[in-house]
Design a protein around this motif. Structure first.
Motif, PDB file in Angstrom:
ATOM      1  N   UNK A   8      33.271  36.804  32.388  1.00 49.10           N
ATOM      2  CA  UNK A   8      33.314  38.244  32.665  1.00 49.10           C
ATOM      3  C   UNK A   8      34.431  38.576  33.648  1.00 49.10           C
ATOM      4  N   UNK A   9      34.565  37.771  34.700  1.00 49.36           N
ATOM      5  CA  UNK A   9      35.593  38.028  35.718  1.00 49.36           C
ATOM      6  C   UNK A   9      36.993  37.882  35.131  1.00 49.36           C
ATOM      7  N   UNK A  10      37.183  36.865  34.301  1.00 55.98           N
ATOM      8  CA  UNK A  10      38.491  36.659  33.674  1.00 55.98           C
ATOM      9  C   UNK A  10      38.821  37.809  32.733  1.00 55.98           C
ATOM     10  N   UNK A  11      37.847  38.250  31.951  1.00 61.42           N
ATOM     11  CA  UNK A  11      38.073  39.350  31.010  1.00 61.42           C
ATOM     12  C   UNK A  11      38.425  40.629  31.748  1.00 61.42           C
ATOM     13  N   UNK A  12      37.715  40.904  32.840  1.00 61.00           N
ATOM     14  CA  UNK A  12      38.023  42.091  33.643  1.00 61.00           C
ATOM     15  C   UNK A  12      39.408  41.990  34.273  1.00 61.00           C
ATOM     16  N   UNK A  13      39.775  40.792  34.716  1.00 57.86           N
ATOM     17  CA  UNK A  13      41.105  40.601  35.297  1.00 57.86           C
ATOM     18  C   UNK A  13      42.190  40.859  34.259  1.00 57.86           C
ATOM     19  N   UNK A  14      41.995  40.345  33.046  1.00 54.58           N
ATOM     20  CA  UNK A  14      42.969  40.578  31.977  1.00 54.58           C
ATOM     21  C   UNK A  14      43.057  42.062  31.622  1.00 54.58           C
ATOM     22  N   UNK A  15      41.892  42.737  31.609  1.00 57.54           N
ATOM     23  CA  UNK A  15      41.900  44.183  31.339  1.00 57.54           C
ATOM     24  C   UNK A  15      42.633  44.931  32.441  1.00 57.54           C
ATOM     25  N   UNK A  16      42.450  44.477  33.683  1.00 57.26           N
ATOM     26  CA  UNK A  16      43.151  45.102  34.806  1.00 57.26           C
ATOM     27  C   UNK A  16      44.661  44.947  34.638  1.00 57.26           C
ATOM     28  N   UNK A  17      45.116  43.758  34.256  1.00 63.26           N
ATOM     29  CA  UNK A  17      46.536  43.522  34.037  1.00 63.26           C
ATOM     30  C   UNK A  17      47.067  44.366  32.881  1.00 63.26           C
ATOM     31  N   UNK A  18      46.239  44.525  31.848  1.00 58.74           N
ATOM     32  CA  UNK A  18      46.633  45.351  30.707  1.00 58.74           C
ATOM     33  C   UNK A  18      46.859  46.790  31.138  1.00 58.74           C
ATOM     34  N   UNK A  19      45.963  47.313  31.966  1.00 58.98           N
ATOM     35  CA  UNK A  19      46.088  48.699  32.420  1.00 58.98           C
ATOM     36  C   UNK A  19      47.272  48.886  33.361  1.00 58.98           C
ATOM     37  N   UNK A  20      47.628  47.831  34.088  1.00 59.26           N
ATOM     38  CA  UNK A  20      48.786  47.929  34.966  1.00 59.26           C
ATOM     39  C   UNK A  20      50.070  48.137  34.164  1.00 59.26           C
ATOM     40  N   UNK A  61      36.013  51.942  35.647  1.00 56.13           N
ATOM     41  CA  UNK A  61      35.583  51.101  36.769  1.00 56.13           C
ATOM     42  C   UNK A  61      36.771  50.352  37.369  1.00 56.13           C
ATOM     43  N   UNK A  62      37.613  49.797  36.494  1.00 55.63           N
ATOM     44  CA  UNK A  62      38.770  49.037  36.959  1.00 55.63           C
ATOM     45  C   UNK A  62      39.715  49.922  37.770  1.00 55.63           C
ATOM     46  N   UNK A  63      39.916  51.160  37.328  1.00 55.89           N
ATOM     47  CA  UNK A  63      40.862  52.055  37.971  1.00 55.89           C
ATOM     48  C   UNK A  63      40.300  52.771  39.195  1.00 55.89           C
ATOM     49  N   UNK A  64      38.998  52.691  39.404  1.00 59.35           N
ATOM     50  CA  UNK A  64      38.366  53.390  40.533  1.00 59.35           C
ATOM     51  C   UNK A  64      38.603  52.646  41.843  1.00 59.35           C
ATOM     52  N   UNK A  65      38.400  53.356  42.951  1.00 60.57           N
ATOM     53  CA  UNK A  65      38.526  52.683  44.248  1.00 60.57           C
ATOM     54  C   UNK A  65      37.429  51.644  44.431  1.00 60.57           C
ATOM     55  N   UNK A  66      36.269  51.871  43.792  1.00 61.20           N
ATOM     56  CA  UNK A  66      35.186  50.892  43.884  1.00 61.20           C
ATOM     57  C   UNK A  66      35.566  49.565  43.232  1.00 61.20           C
ATOM     58  N   UNK A  67      36.504  49.638  42.271  1.00 63.09           N
ATOM     59  CA  UNK A  67      36.939  48.418  41.590  1.00 63.09           C
ATOM     60  C   UNK A  67      37.871  47.562  42.417  1.00 63.09           C
ATOM     61  N   UNK A  68      38.297  48.086  43.564  1.00 59.54           N
ATOM     62  CA  UNK A  68      39.195  47.343  44.469  1.00 59.54           C
ATOM     63  C   UNK A  68      38.730  47.568  45.902  1.00 59.54           C
ATOM     64  N   UNK A  69      37.455  47.404  46.121  1.00 61.34           N
ATOM     65  CA  UNK A  69      36.865  47.787  47.397  1.00 61.34           C
ATOM     66  C   UNK A  69      37.383  46.946  48.566  1.00 61.34           C
TER      67      UNK A  69
END
Length: 202
Positions: free
Chosen positions: A30-42, A62-70
């Motif tokens: 799950x963490x790896x998939x979210x990280x890849x999605x974060x890189x995709x959005x960047x 969630x990835x783009x929110x401030x909570x996603x990089x607390x």
């Protein structure tokens, strides 16, 4: 009554080891998939992520929110750093490695942090961001039983004091039911706030 630091009976030993290994592996996934999605959005802010099922069931917001990089960096990096730990501990348990009491308490402290963090994140996600994140939900799903099982093991082994030994022993048999109840609580929150079922079948 178990002595503090004593080996766990074989069935419980095996069950906890498997739970930690499987839970840690799914948490890394799950963490790896979210990280890849974060890189995709960047690189592609308008990209359609594979975790997007509907407006309320998605990871992007969630990835783009401030909570996603607390903590100032993407939350999934915490998972990539922390989820290997239960895999290592589970594998060591299969090899009959005996850990000292202080280790189990520190290991449990990590689970308490993870539980508090996912409780906060799930609340923020459902009630304020307005989504239920599929990959985040997988993290919730593995942290809850790992936290519960490790905590009750420490209680039943007397690491939290003799007064809690019996409570730990009794509640250990209820881990599946307690886990299910906590899953249902999160699911009901998502349904009441977001109407997730209607979006999934609509």
């Amino acid at each position: 009554m178990s002595e503090p630091g004593a080996d766990e009976p074989a069935p419980r030993h095996l069950a906890l080891a498997i739970l930690l290994i499987v839970g840690g592996a799914l948490g890394i996934l799950a963490s790896f998939s979210l990280t890849m999605d974060d890189l995709t959005l960047l690189s592609h802010p308008d990209a359609q992520l594979g975790c997007t099922i509907s407006a309320a069931v998605q990871c992007g917001k969630n990835i783009l929110s401030w909570q996603g990089k607390v903590f100032g960096f993407p939350n999934p990096l915490l998972g990539l750093m922390m989820f290997p730990a239960p895999i290592i501990v589970g594998a060591a348990m299969l090899g009959r490695v005996r850990f000292p009491n202080w280790f189990w308490l520190v290991f449990n402290l990590g689970h308490w942090f993870a539980l508090a963090f996912i409780a906060w994140l799930s609340t923020e996600s459902i009630w304020f961001i307005g989504t239920i994140c599929p990959w985040c939900s997988l993290v919730y799903a593995v942290v809850i039983p790992m936290w519960l099982t490790v905590t009750l093991l420490n209680m039943s082994a007397g690491r939290y004091g003799r007064a809690l030994v019996r409570t730990g022993e009794v509640l250990t048999g209820w881990v599946p039911l307690i886990t299910l109840v906590l899953y249902i609580v999160i699911a009901l929150e998502a349904q009441l706030r977001l109407g997730v079922l209607q979006q999934l079948v609509g």
